[in-house]
Design an enzyme around this catalytic site. Sequence first.
Site, PDB file in Angstrom:
ATOM      1  NE  ARG A 102     -10.557 -33.639   8.879  1.00  0.00           N
ATOM      2  CZ  ARG A 102      -9.363 -33.459   9.003  1.00  0.00           C
ATOM      3  NH1 ARG A 102      -8.512 -32.581   8.655  1.00  0.00           N
ATOM      4  NH2 ARG A 102      -8.674 -34.437   9.477  1.00  0.00           N
ATOM      5  CG  HIS A 129      -8.893 -37.317  14.010  1.00  0.00           C
ATOM      6  ND1 HIS A 129      -9.273 -37.847  12.804  1.00  0.00           N
ATOM      7  CD2 HIS A 129      -7.729 -36.422  13.652  1.00  0.00           C
ATOM      8  CE1 HIS A 129      -8.587 -37.457  11.916  1.00  0.00           C
ATOM      9  NE2 HIS A 129      -7.490 -36.691  12.178  1.00  0.00           N
ATOM     10  CD  GLN A 132      -3.917 -38.892  13.457  1.00  0.00           C
ATOM     11  OE1 GLN A 132      -4.187 -38.229  12.558  1.00  0.00           O
ATOM     12  NE2 GLN A 132      -2.751 -39.523  13.658  1.00  0.00           N
ATOM     13  CG  ASP A 221      -3.968 -32.143  18.119  1.00  0.00           C
ATOM     14  OD1 ASP A 221      -3.138 -31.644  17.136  1.00  0.00           O
ATOM     15  OD2 ASP A 221      -4.988 -32.451  18.010  1.00  0.00           O
ATOM     16  CB  CYS A 261      -2.582 -36.246  14.937  1.00  0.00           C
ATOM     17  SG  CYS A 261      -3.162 -34.549  15.266  1.00  0.00           S
ATOM     18  NE  ARG A 289      -5.128 -40.599   9.565  1.00  0.00           N
ATOM     19  CZ  ARG A 289      -5.648 -39.652   9.576  1.00  0.00           C
ATOM     20  NH1 ARG A 289      -5.053 -38.445   9.784  1.00  0.00           N
ATOM     21  NH2 ARG A 289      -6.977 -39.330   9.116  1.00  0.00           N
TER      22      ARG A 289
HETATM   23  N1  NVA Z   1      -7.150 -31.341  17.082  1.00  0.00           N
HETATM   24  C1  NVA Z   1      -6.638 -30.886  15.681  1.00  0.00           C
HETATM   25  C2  NVA Z   1      -6.611 -32.116  14.994  1.00  0.00           C
HETATM   26  C3  NVA Z   1      -6.059 -31.712  13.636  1.00  0.00           C
HETATM   27  C4  NVA Z   1      -5.940 -33.163  12.595  1.00  0.00           C
HETATM   28  C5  NVA Z   1      -7.937 -30.115  14.998  1.00  0.00           C
HETATM   29  O1  NVA Z   1      -9.001 -30.763  15.273  1.00  0.00           O
HETATM   30  O2  NVA Z   1      -7.616 -29.134  14.633  1.00  0.00           O
HETATM   31  N1   CP Z   2      -3.869 -35.467  11.349  1.00  0.00           N
HETATM   32  C1   CP Z   2      -4.872 -35.139  10.209  1.00  0.00           C
HETATM   33  O1   CP Z   2      -5.995 -35.626  10.623  1.00  0.00           O
HETATM   34  O2   CP Z   2      -4.189 -34.195   9.211  1.00  0.00           O
HETATM   35  P1   CP Z   2      -5.113 -33.412   8.420  1.00  0.00           P
HETATM   36  O3   CP Z   2      -6.045 -32.447   9.068  1.00  0.00           O
HETATM   37  O4   CP Z   2      -4.018 -32.709   7.394  1.00  0.00           O
HETATM   38  O5   CP Z   2      -6.148 -34.142   7.590  1.00  0.00           O
END
Ligand code: NVA
Ligand code: CP
Length: 306
Positions: A102, A129, A132, A221, A261, A289
């Site tokens: 990540r 993502h 997801q 989101d 998500c 997930r």
């Molecule tokens: N769009 C959000 C998704 C988190 C799972 C982010 O990138 O922070």
């Molecule tokens: N939806 C998602 O990826 O959640 P986290 O940021 O908690 O991993």
Amino acid sequence: MKHLLSERDLNRAQFDYLVERARTLKKWFREKREYKPLKGKVLGMIFEKASTRTRLSFEVAMIQMGGNAIYMNSRDTQMGRGESIADTARVMSRYLDAIMIRTFAQEIIEEFARHATIPVINGLTDLLHPCQVLSDVFTIVEKKGSYEKLKLAFIGDGNNVANSWLNVATILPIHVRIACPQGYEPDQEIFRRAQREAIEGIVLCRDPKEAVQDVDVIYTDVWTSMGKEEEYEKRIQVFQSYQVNSKLLTYASRDVMIMHCLPAHRGEEITSDVLDGRHSVVLDQAENRLHMQKAILEMLLTEDNL
Ligand code: NVA
Ligand code: CP
């Protein structure tokens, strides 16, 4: 499939396979059936951003399938002190069976994958993502029976999850509508490609009320994704009219499904009554997930994968 860096690493048959496999693995989980195809396998997980669901679902998936997972905060590794991505990828490939990352730039995981000799999984970048939306497609199939000709409206920021939905629209017959403020559109390249290749078409509009008409799913989101925190105050202003609330739902069909998500910022992109209301499937999304990570790991880590 060698790596999972983008939805577009998968074709429709592989998408369908993963959805069906996640369904079977969920059933076995419910039946408390032991299934340990990953005995002796170790997944490394590098996090440059926070996570609850992605970390836990991958870690639990590995444990339940007989393997192990190692969490690494990138700041505590030599990567955080400047060791190159290429060297890190080569070295980690000597210890691990797969790696989930990540991070910020999509280019980082792409470079990592070029040098790794083990499968690399995108656990979220600024651009995409994929894990997801894969599990979200599973949730949609579970709830609606099929994704065929489904209409999904994504309301809010044209962020990584929005980009991933545009990619999905080029692989599966799902119509995607994005409603976002000017200046907060999805990635231009992904959008243009989706305009050319989306099977059921895509639409970009400014008015969320227009976007939610006749759709099967309303997806939202956070307005401020990880890495954009310094824009928080400005975004709160810009996105005000993009909140998913009970008023917006009056413009949608009665059986519309609400997806997010998570994590959610209650009172910002979505109100609590909608997030906790009868249309919402967000907790099933979060649970799924786990089942989808198992399907992905099994596909990448066992020899008889597609
Ligand atoms: N769009 C959000 C998704 C988190 C799972 C982010 O990138 O922070
Ligand atoms: N939806 C998602 O990826 O959640 P986290 O940021 O908690 O991993």
